[in-house]
Scaffold this active site. Structure first.
Site, PDB file in Angstrom:
ATOM      1  N   CYS A   1      -5.475  -3.029   2.834  1.00  0.00           N
ATOM      2  CA  CYS A   1      -5.624  -2.965   4.186  1.00  0.00           C
ATOM      3  C   CYS A   1      -6.559  -3.646   4.746  1.00  0.00           C
ATOM      4  CB  CYS A   1      -5.369  -1.282   4.630  1.00  0.00           C
ATOM      5  SG  CYS A   1      -4.892  -1.120   6.342  1.00  0.00           S
TER       6      CYS A   1
ATOM      7  N   LYS B   1      -9.605   2.253  -3.066  1.00  0.00           N
ATOM      8  CA  LYS B   1     -10.085   1.496  -1.739  1.00  0.00           C
ATOM      9  C   LYS B   1     -11.637   2.025  -1.518  1.00  0.00           C
ATOM     10  CE  LYS B   1      -8.901   0.776   3.187  1.00  0.00           C
ATOM     11  NZ  LYS B   1      -7.966   1.185   4.213  1.00  0.00           N
TER      12      LYS B   1
ATOM     13  N   GLU C   1       0.917  -1.207   0.155  1.00  0.00           N
ATOM     14  CA  GLU C   1       0.101  -0.089   0.018  1.00  0.00           C
ATOM     15  C   GLU C   1       0.796   1.179   0.120  1.00  0.00           C
ATOM     16  OE1 GLU C   1      -3.720   1.841   2.757  1.00  0.00           O
ATOM     17  OE2 GLU C   1      -2.144   0.252   3.679  1.00  0.00           O
TER      18      GLU C   1
END
Length: 463
Positions: free
Chosen positions: A334, A276, A216
């Protein structure tokens, strides 16, 4: 129930406070919020479960059934309310016992949580005057036997040999291990990127893999709008390969920003993007920002108003990415991977790609918890998970939750490996999702209510 939950969440989530030490000058005074206040709020879930059980008036085995069902019901509430925080449900306590974890392929982690709460509550029957010792013993023996059966099924389910892999799907997962305190220092950004590139090109005596998987925000620049950087990075990509990396993305027209996963091809073009979709409150966006400004809270605590908000893609945004030469992958950034019901989109996928940066949480239990939940998703879905983490734990996880290759926490390096094939048929959980654990939850509550209405046949006299 509330006191139990408060202790559970203080012990299980203390590591969130470590993130507030990265910029201690700005955030240290806020540490009581994640360490004490957040656990106090989350403990309402277990408090409600025990309150409902108490209000039901159930005794003996009926109470255990109702408690188990109510516990899961409120765990679902915790998983969705205020965008949800589905972290550390009790079923993950089996993550180190792989045969039992195989049951999540059928009933999911919430189903396993239900059975675990039930098993853990049964010893209380031995202290109840309303319950005969025979009933208490038989209930415990049957439930322990159930877990023994689950263990046996799990052993039978896990193949003795390694899972076969896709052809020409060699990966290099890079773990640059950049300390969070240095991650976004402007004068170090280029150095961080060069470190990631150098690890990608390290000669280990074999030919370079075709695909580089970076964590990330491994590229700390707006890659989609920086053409020279795209061309520069493309020079290290092997023929027919790609760099798959986390990088922030921005729209220069509407001035919106996304936390993204991007696929860079050998020609220097961005081939695919995943933004995301499940953002972290207070970490990636500030909830109720207008209310804070109106009430003056942002002036009292300026740190709450100093962060920029990432944008959330609309509901139609894609969840599966395409990488040339590889099968479609479900992309997750994540902590998106801790929500089991969000994994399976309408579009089919053959593996899960999870990129993350757990560097915020130092050498604590947090990264290990995150990895345990990631491992469970592989078993539930019956597909491999490829995980690239800035400071670890990076790994290739096969569809049975086995970890043939990993990089430990705080280790700098890379993993070279092939992409495991999914199991031949989709798991029962992958087909029906939360329908199965929800049905079990309703059945347990219903059975408990049914037992409550029956008069007890055998009781023990209280001393």
């Amino acid at each position: 129930g509330w006191w139990f939950g408060w202790g559970q969440f203080i012990a299980g989530l203390y590591w969130i406070g470590v993130a507030f030490t990265v910029d201690a000058k700005t955030h240290a005074l806020l540490m009581p919020l994640p360490i004490l206040v957040l656990p106090a709020f989350l403990a309402i879930v277990s408090g409600c479960a025990t309150l409902v059980t108490h209000m039901s008036g159930a005794k003996s085995l009926a109470r255990v059934f109702i408690l188990s069902g109510a516990w899961i019901a409120f765990e679902y509430v915790r998983g969705v309310i205020f965008t949800g925080f589905a972290w550390n449900t009790i079923g993950y306590s089996w993550s180190g016992i792989l045969p039992v974890l195989q049951s999540t392929a059928f009933i999911g982690v919430y189903g396993l949580t239900l059975l675990t709460v039930f098993l853990s509550s049964l010893p209380a029957l031995f202290g109840e005057a309303e319950t005969s010792r025979r009933t208490a013993s038989l209930s415990l023996i049957i439930t322990v036997g159930l877990f023994a059966i689950l263990y046996g099924i799990g052993i039978a389910r896990i193949p003795a040999t390694a899972v076969k892999t896709f052809e020409d799907a060699t990966l290099r997962i890079v773990q640059p291990n950049i300390p969070q305190k240095d991650k976004w220092k402007h004068d170090l950004l280029l150095e961080h990127l060069r470190k990631t590139v150098a690890l990608s090109l390290t000669d280990d005596g074999t030919s370079l893999p075709r695909y580089f998987i970076w964590p990330e925000t491994a590229v700390p620049y707006y890659l989609t709008t920086t053409k020279p950087l795209q061309k520069e990075l493309a020079q290290i990509i092997p023929p027919g390969g790609a760099i798959v990396t986390g990088a922030p993305r921005r729209d220069p027209v509407v001035r919106q920003y996304w936390n993204s996963l991007q696929v860079l091809g050998e020609t220097g073009e961005i081939l695919d993007v995943y933004d995301k979709q499940h953002l972290v409150p207070y970490g990636e966006y500030m909830p109720l920002r207008s209310l804070m400004a109106a009430t003056g809270l942002s002036k009292i605590i300026p740190a709450l108003d100093q962060m920029s908000d990432f944008a959330t893609p609309d509901g139609s945004a894609k969840k599966v990415i395409s990488i040339p030469g590889l099968p479609p992958a479900r992309a997750l950034i994540c902590y998106e991977i801790v929500f089991p019901w969000e994994i399976a989109p309408d579009t089919a996928f053959s593996w899960i790609l999870n990129i993350t940066n757990d560097g915020w949480f130092g050498t604590t239990s947090g990264p290990y918890q995150h990895f345990a939940m990631t491992r469970t998703r592989a078993v539930e879905q019956g597909v491999a998970v490829v995980r690239a983490a800035n400071t670890g734990i990076s790994a290739i996880i096969d569809p049975y939750g086995r970890v043939p290759q990993e990089l430990a926490l705080n280790e700098t390096g890379f993993i070279d490996g092939d992409l495991p094939l999914p199991i031949p048929e989709r798991t029962l959980y992958a087909q029906y999702g939360e329908t199965i654990p929800v049905a079990l939850m309703i059945a347990f509550i219903g059975f408990g209510i049914g037992l409550r209405r029956r008069p007890p046949k055998n009781t023990r006299l209280s001393s």
